[in-house]
Design a protein around this motif. Sequence first.
Motif, PDB file in Angstrom:
ATOM      1  N   TYR A 222     -37.974  -5.567 -32.679  1.00  0.00           N
ATOM      2  CA  TYR A 222     -36.389  -5.480 -32.698  1.00  0.00           C
ATOM      3  C   TYR A 222     -35.886  -6.326 -33.873  1.00  0.00           C
ATOM      4  O   TYR A 222     -34.943  -6.230 -34.721  1.00  0.00           O
ATOM      5  CB  TYR A 222     -35.790  -5.536 -31.546  1.00  0.00           C
ATOM      6  N   ALA A 223     -36.396  -7.657 -33.633  1.00  0.00           N
ATOM      7  CA  ALA A 223     -35.755  -8.726 -34.722  1.00  0.00           C
ATOM      8  C   ALA A 223     -36.281  -8.325 -36.047  1.00  0.00           C
ATOM      9  O   ALA A 223     -35.626  -8.787 -36.953  1.00  0.00           O
ATOM     10  CB  ALA A 223     -36.389  -9.861 -34.205  1.00  0.00           C
ATOM     11  N   ASN A 224     -37.601  -7.700 -36.209  1.00  0.00           N
ATOM     12  CA  ASN A 224     -38.133  -7.449 -37.330  1.00  0.00           C
ATOM     13  C   ASN A 224     -37.627  -6.315 -38.126  1.00  0.00           C
ATOM     14  O   ASN A 224     -36.921  -6.139 -39.285  1.00  0.00           O
ATOM     15  CB  ASN A 224     -39.611  -7.209 -37.268  1.00  0.00           C
ATOM     16  N   GLN A 225     -37.329  -5.243 -37.519  1.00  0.00           N
ATOM     17  CA  GLN A 225     -36.546  -3.913 -37.793  1.00  0.00           C
ATOM     18  C   GLN A 225     -35.055  -3.831 -37.998  1.00  0.00           C
ATOM     19  O   GLN A 225     -35.018  -2.974 -38.635  1.00  0.00           O
ATOM     20  CB  GLN A 225     -37.393  -2.812 -37.003  1.00  0.00           C
ATOM     21  N   VAL A 226     -34.427  -4.406 -36.925  1.00  0.00           N
ATOM     22  CA  VAL A 226     -33.123  -4.270 -36.816  1.00  0.00           C
ATOM     23  C   VAL A 226     -32.316  -5.499 -37.355  1.00  0.00           C
ATOM     24  O   VAL A 226     -31.240  -5.426 -38.208  1.00  0.00           O
ATOM     25  CB  VAL A 226     -32.588  -3.956 -35.406  1.00  0.00           C
ATOM     26  N   ALA A 234     -39.854 -13.265 -36.705  1.00  0.00           N
ATOM     27  CA  ALA A 234     -39.785 -12.162 -35.463  1.00  0.00           C
ATOM     28  C   ALA A 234     -40.627 -12.877 -34.366  1.00  0.00           C
ATOM     29  O   ALA A 234     -40.260 -12.554 -33.117  1.00  0.00           O
ATOM     30  CB  ALA A 234     -40.039 -10.870 -35.805  1.00  0.00           C
ATOM     31  N   ALA A 235     -41.981 -13.201 -34.663  1.00  0.00           N
ATOM     32  CA  ALA A 235     -42.750 -13.854 -33.479  1.00  0.00           C
ATOM     33  C   ALA A 235     -42.037 -14.874 -32.736  1.00  0.00           C
ATOM     34  O   ALA A 235     -42.153 -15.025 -31.488  1.00  0.00           O
ATOM     35  CB  ALA A 235     -44.230 -14.170 -34.352  1.00  0.00           C
ATOM     36  N   ARG A 236     -41.528 -15.856 -33.508  1.00  0.00           N
ATOM     37  CA  ARG A 236     -40.536 -17.026 -32.886  1.00  0.00           C
ATOM     38  C   ARG A 236     -39.536 -16.415 -32.163  1.00  0.00           C
ATOM     39  O   ARG A 236     -39.222 -16.950 -30.946  1.00  0.00           O
ATOM     40  CB  ARG A 236     -39.970 -17.876 -34.038  1.00  0.00           C
ATOM     41  N   ALA A 237     -38.823 -15.190 -32.417  1.00  0.00           N
ATOM     42  CA  ALA A 237     -37.878 -14.790 -31.530  1.00  0.00           C
ATOM     43  C   ALA A 237     -38.474 -14.140 -30.101  1.00  0.00           C
ATOM     44  O   ALA A 237     -37.982 -14.309 -29.353  1.00  0.00           O
ATOM     45  CB  ALA A 237     -37.004 -13.393 -32.225  1.00  0.00           C
ATOM     46  N   GLY A 238     -39.777 -13.598 -30.390  1.00  0.00           N
ATOM     47  CA  GLY A 238     -40.467 -13.303 -29.025  1.00  0.00           C
ATOM     48  C   GLY A 238     -40.829 -14.423 -28.208  1.00  0.00           C
ATOM     49  O   GLY A 238     -40.892 -14.517 -27.137  1.00  0.00           O
ATOM     50  N   VAL A 239     -41.117 -15.551 -28.773  1.00  0.00           N
ATOM     51  CA  VAL A 239     -41.620 -16.713 -28.053  1.00  0.00           C
ATOM     52  C   VAL A 239     -40.462 -17.368 -27.375  1.00  0.00           C
ATOM     53  O   VAL A 239     -40.438 -17.954 -26.411  1.00  0.00           O
ATOM     54  CB  VAL A 239     -42.057 -17.725 -29.099  1.00  0.00           C
ATOM     55  N   ALA A 240     -39.247 -17.314 -28.078  1.00  0.00           N
ATOM     56  CA  ALA A 240     -37.803 -17.854 -27.544  1.00  0.00           C
ATOM     57  C   ALA A 240     -37.545 -17.199 -25.914  1.00  0.00           C
ATOM     58  O   ALA A 240     -37.252 -17.914 -25.251  1.00  0.00           O
ATOM     59  CB  ALA A 240     -36.796 -17.335 -28.314  1.00  0.00           C
ATOM     60  N   SER A 241     -37.950 -15.805 -26.142  1.00  0.00           N
ATOM     61  CA  SER A 241     -37.818 -15.179 -24.833  1.00  0.00           C
ATOM     62  C   SER A 241     -38.797 -15.733 -23.753  1.00  0.00           C
ATOM     63  O   SER A 241     -38.165 -15.989 -22.657  1.00  0.00           O
ATOM     64  CB  SER A 241     -38.073 -13.730 -24.975  1.00  0.00           C
ATOM     65  N   LEU A 242     -39.887 -15.980 -24.121  1.00  0.00           N
ATOM     66  CA  LEU A 242     -41.114 -16.744 -23.047  1.00  0.00           C
ATOM     67  C   LEU A 242     -40.512 -18.232 -22.742  1.00  0.00           C
ATOM     68  O   LEU A 242     -40.928 -18.583 -21.542  1.00  0.00           O
ATOM     69  CB  LEU A 242     -42.287 -16.692 -23.970  1.00  0.00           C
ATOM     70  N   MET A 288     -27.277 -10.450 -37.590  1.00  0.00           N
ATOM     71  CA  MET A 288     -26.569 -11.077 -36.500  1.00  0.00           C
ATOM     72  C   MET A 288     -27.856 -11.722 -35.619  1.00  0.00           C
ATOM     73  O   MET A 288     -28.063 -11.258 -34.562  1.00  0.00           O
ATOM     74  CB  MET A 288     -26.029  -9.865 -35.546  1.00  0.00           C
ATOM     75  N   VAL A 289     -28.075 -12.703 -35.969  1.00  0.00           N
ATOM     76  CA  VAL A 289     -29.211 -13.300 -35.491  1.00  0.00           C
ATOM     77  C   VAL A 289     -28.872 -14.026 -34.110  1.00  0.00           C
ATOM     78  O   VAL A 289     -29.562 -14.132 -33.207  1.00  0.00           O
ATOM     79  CB  VAL A 289     -30.047 -14.577 -36.397  1.00  0.00           C
ATOM     80  N   HIS A 359     -34.862   1.649 -31.087  1.00  0.00           N
ATOM     81  CA  HIS A 359     -34.710   0.475 -30.145  1.00  0.00           C
ATOM     82  C   HIS A 359     -33.430   0.662 -29.219  1.00  0.00           C
ATOM     83  O   HIS A 359     -33.642   0.290 -28.208  1.00  0.00           O
ATOM     84  CB  HIS A 359     -34.550  -0.650 -30.937  1.00  0.00           C
ATOM     85  N   ASN A 360     -32.479   1.087 -29.652  1.00  0.00           N
ATOM     86  CA  ASN A 360     -31.259   1.649 -28.814  1.00  0.00           C
ATOM     87  C   ASN A 360     -31.776   2.486 -27.719  1.00  0.00           C
ATOM     88  O   ASN A 360     -31.205   2.167 -26.444  1.00  0.00           O
ATOM     89  CB  ASN A 360     -30.040   2.232 -29.794  1.00  0.00           C
TER      90      ASN A 360
END
Length: 393
Positions: A222-226, A234-242, A288-289, A359-360
């Motif tokens: 989602y972070a990469n494509q949207v 984008a990987a860092r965004a996934g890690v933020a969730s973890l 809209m990061v 994604h929606n």
Amino acid sequence: MPRVFRPTFLDVFGVSNLELGAAYSVYGVVAMAAYLFGGPLADRYPARVMLTVALTSTAVGGLVMMAVPSPSTLAILYGYWGITTIALFWAPLIRATREWGLNFSQSRAFGLLEGGRGALAAVMASIMVVLFAALLPEDSETASLAKRTESLRWIILLMSAMTCGAALLIWLALPERKTAAQATASLSDIARVFAMPSVWLQAAVILCAYVGFKAIDDFSLYANQVIGLNQVEAARAGVASLWIRPFAAISAGYLAERLGAPFMIIGCFVLLAAGSFVLASGAIGAGMVWTFVLTIVFTSIGIFALRGLYFAIMQDGKIPMEHTGSAVGLLSVIGYAPDIFMGPLMGYLLDRWPGATGHNYVFSVVTLFAMFGLIASYIFAQRAPTSDRPVSR
């Protein structure tokens, strides 16, 4: 791997979202049988032995993944992991945690389990992203496929080594507990557990919560494509969730001691429904990061707090300790059914409607299940008054 490195994973292994989802589905199908088979085993054999064998055999599978196998071999590998991580691992882990929680609190025990697993996952994911970035050129988008493949192989090797390390730690640190409860449950005992309405309501709660957990796999894509972030960002965004996982799970466990686990689960479903609705609505677009980050933070709080609590309510549902393994088998067969259908469903939606629309749709599905989970958790809370006091075996 795909949760943090999904865009890179798809490129390196040469698979589509649907093909990756099919591998997940193979894992899920094998896991369904493994849950039922592994439950009684957990009531019979020591957790120390089963967990050590499970972790070691799982790590061996990582060596196969390092060879970057074909999509068909990858699917077989996921099926193999369905045996090692479920039949040998899952029910013994839950039973050992429940026995440990008898000394103080079920909610706190399961919160600490999920939080501890989450903390290690977050630390490892962060290390993997740093290592992955260091192995690539300064501009990750211009890195060749060969370079990205080599970098990903190092990540897989690191994960396999950590899994072997966990097996050694389990063998050295976990006591070999032998209790009278470790006996084969009769069919009538198992049938009695399966007939309990609270078991089926708890299974519905786990299923709806697990749909939300599976959707975390889409955060980095989602972070990469949207949102428009590159693959490392984008990987860092996934890690933020973890990183939300340990704090949410442990805090939920301690709060549940005061407020009650069933009540806390209701609140968690409200958070999950609200966050997934925002992601499904299309209100978050390119650039809209921070809006995206805040949304996944609140959504992740709901998801990981649920994971820290949904097995803790076995005591509220009056499930006998000596039949924990059998109950976990049934709860998991139903609750983890998203392992079968969520991967292919997400892959189909993302491939059929590329970009924001896919994604929606994914998070529309999550919102729907969150609403069902809210209803199931409310009914469970009405039927099972909260009690987190230790119970005798």
